[in-house]
Write a protein that holds these residues in place. Structure first.
Motif, PDB file in Angstrom:
ATOM      1  N   ILE A 281       4.439  -4.328   7.708  1.00  0.00           N
ATOM      2  CA  ILE A 281       3.806  -2.843   7.832  1.00  0.00           C
ATOM      3  C   ILE A 281       2.270  -3.084   7.400  1.00  0.00           C
ATOM      4  CG2 ILE A 281       3.747  -0.482   7.032  1.00  0.00           C
ATOM      5  CD1 ILE A 281       6.807  -0.911   6.236  1.00  0.00           C
ATOM      6  N   SER A 282       1.498  -2.575   8.500  1.00  0.00           N
ATOM      7  CA  SER A 282      -0.116  -2.493   8.235  1.00  0.00           C
ATOM      8  C   SER A 282      -0.457  -1.049   8.275  1.00  0.00           C
ATOM      9  CB  SER A 282      -0.624  -3.481   9.395  1.00  0.00           C
ATOM     10  OG  SER A 282      -1.956  -2.945   9.660  1.00  0.00           O
ATOM     11  N   ASN A 283      -0.915  -0.515   7.251  1.00  0.00           N
ATOM     12  CA  ASN A 283      -1.303   0.791   7.364  1.00  0.00           C
ATOM     13  C   ASN A 283      -2.815   0.727   7.246  1.00  0.00           C
ATOM     14  OD1 ASN A 283       0.075   3.743   6.481  1.00  0.00           O
ATOM     15  ND2 ASN A 283      -1.783   3.737   5.624  1.00  0.00           N
ATOM     16  N   CYS A 284      -3.535   1.284   8.274  1.00  0.00           N
ATOM     17  CA  CYS A 284      -4.929   1.725   8.306  1.00  0.00           C
ATOM     18  C   CYS A 284      -5.629   0.335   7.908  1.00  0.00           C
ATOM     19  CB  CYS A 284      -5.280   2.695   7.337  1.00  0.00           C
ATOM     20  SG  CYS A 284      -4.785   4.320   7.735  1.00  0.00           S
ATOM     21  N   SER A 285      -5.391  -0.753   8.515  1.00  0.00           N
ATOM     22  CA  SER A 285      -5.899  -1.979   7.967  1.00  0.00           C
ATOM     23  C   SER A 285      -7.243  -2.316   8.622  1.00  0.00           C
ATOM     24  CB  SER A 285      -4.913  -3.230   8.357  1.00  0.00           C
ATOM     25  OG  SER A 285      -4.647  -3.208   9.854  1.00  0.00           O
ATOM     26  N   GLY A 286      -7.448  -1.857   9.858  1.00  0.00           N
ATOM     27  CA  GLY A 286      -8.950  -1.893  10.489  1.00  0.00           C
ATOM     28  C   GLY A 286      -9.248  -3.186  10.744  1.00  0.00           C
ATOM     29  N   CYS A 287     -10.815  -3.594  10.526  1.00  0.00           N
ATOM     30  CA  CYS A 287     -11.355  -4.938  11.034  1.00  0.00           C
ATOM     31  C   CYS A 287     -10.644  -5.888  10.170  1.00  0.00           C
ATOM     32  CB  CYS A 287     -12.808  -4.741  10.878  1.00  0.00           C
ATOM     33  SG  CYS A 287     -13.798  -6.106  11.202  1.00  0.00           S
TER      34      CYS A 287
END
Length: 422
Positions: A281-287
């Motif tokens: 799970i990736s939450n708001c991971s961005g650049c």
């Protein structure tokens, strides 16, 4: 001292505000770019089946990300000892068992310790768990007075009562809003969390944390292709999984790695580099996480490497303001997780993290999942806000800002039950 700490926080906030003000948030200014095809090798050969992907395509992508983005772990360091230092059979109003485990690592005259806080449902003999780091100590995710306060270095946050880089009782429970622990327990899923600063303090200093365990001769920092902090934090998650393989109360085959923001970048790299994780799970991971670098929207490679030079390996700086030269992009990082379940999530107001770039990354990674007959994101049109797409590759964008909310956890729990735990 408090005035100095507040001044430092103010300067940091102003620096971030300035850098974000200079960023591109206009879709019409996104440059034309061509994404590399994850189903083509670097020399242009087509990958037509899952066997070829696993043997050839996956390995060369993993090698590139290792050597040029996150950095290679330059050796092996096993757990020297694992000890349950505190436990209860009656946590969370009797719903859960609480375990606090100290993992110790030794090499020469060096010692490293980090603590895993676990809440496990009483209703499950061998529990699946969400495993993820927290930003300010295990004691901040719960008001439980029995949770040990870490003695490790912390970023100052006067609003949490954290000054002089020390965690205190005042910060107990300040991040309960980010961890829907009782919802997890009610669903039959446990939580295991670690304060990331115990593995590697989040500062541009490679003399502390786990890095010096691997230095040779008079080495003072990692080589250009060796690990930055994200890779070090990922290493710590894998060591927690090593422990779960020996621990009877956790199902080591059903560990879902989770992370928010920089720790979302970490969860993705941990899931890509360690195939034992059952879901990611990736939450708001961005650049440097889920967002496509070549879009140059919000935070960019150059900005992240100048603001946080310790997160990635030095080789990644070759692509500062030069994303077009990257022979990969982040959709191929996500593809490395295939065929295991993957969830990417964004927030509507978190334009710095480029929600559209995160969504498109999940969409373009889905063609690798197709090789395994796993359903991913089938359209390049973003879903409406608060209307999740839940398949083996899942995505949602919710209302609100850069944060973790109950809405997020409700989706992750439902997805875990359908895609990981069946």
């Amino acid at each position: 001292m408090k005035k100095i700490a507040l001044l430092i926080i103010f300067v940091m906030v102003m620096q971030v505000a300035w850098s974000q003000a200079e960023a591109n948030y206009d879709e019409s200014k996104v440059p034309d770019f061509e994404l590399p095809d994850p189903l083509k090798t670097f020399n242009g050969k087509k990958i037509r089946n899952s066997k070829k992907w696993t043997k050839k395509g996956r390995q060369e992508l993993l090698d590139f990300f290792t050597e040029n983005v996150y950095g290679e772990v330059p050796g092996e360091l096993k757990i020297a000892s694992a000890q349950i230092v505190e436990q209860s059979e009656n946590a969370l109003n009797g719903k859960a068992k609480r375990r606090q485990v100290e993992l110790t690592f030794k090499k020469g005259n060096r010692n490293l310790h980090f603590f895993i806080l676990m809440y496990l449902p009483k209703s499950v003999e061998k529990a699946p768990v969400f495993l993820g780091y927290n930003f300010y100590g295990n004691h901040t995710i719960t008001e439980d007075v029995n949770v040990i306060i870490s003695e490790a270095w912390s970023r100052d946050n006067p609003s949490f009562g954290i000054i002089n880089n020390q965690l205190t009782e005042q910060s107990r429970g300040v991040r309960t809003n980010r961890w829907a622990i009782e919802k997890m327990i009610d669903a039959g899923i446990g939580l295991a969390t670690i304060y990331y600063g115990e593995v590697d303090p989040d500062k541009d200093d490679f003399t502390d944390g786990v890095h010096p365990f691997f230095y040779v001769d008079n080495q003072q920092q990692p080589a250009a292709s060796e690990w930055g902090s994200i890779s070090a934090w990922s290493w710590g998650l894998s060591r927690a999984l090593d422990y779960f393989e020996t621990y009877s109360e956790v199902d080591e085959n059903k560990v879902i790695v989770f992370g928010h923001s920089r720790l979302g970048k970490t969860s993705l790299w941990a899931g890509a580099s360690d195939e034992r994780f059952a879901g990611v799970i990736s939450n708001c991971s961005g650049c440097g996480g889920a967002a496509l670098s070549k879009r140059k929207f919000g935070e960019t490679v150059g900005r992240i490497n100048s603001s946080f030079p310790h997160w990635f390996c030095k080789n990644f700086r070759n692509f500062n303001n030069n994303e077009e030269a990257l022979p990969v992009d982040q959709h191929e990082l996500l593809a490395l997780i295939a065929p295991r379940p993957l969830y990417v999530a964004s927030a509507e107001e978190d334009q710095w993290a480029d929600p559209k770039g995160e969504f498109l990354s999940a969409f373009y990674a889905s063609k690798v999942y197709d090789l395994f007959d796993k359903k991913g994101i089938t359209s390049d049109k973003m879903p409406a806000v608060n209307e999740p797409i839940q398949n083996t590759v899942s995505y949602h964008i919710r209302t609100g800002k850069h944060d973790v909310t109950d809405f997020d956890w409700e989706q992750y729990i439902n997805w875990a039950k359908e895609q990981v735990l069946k």
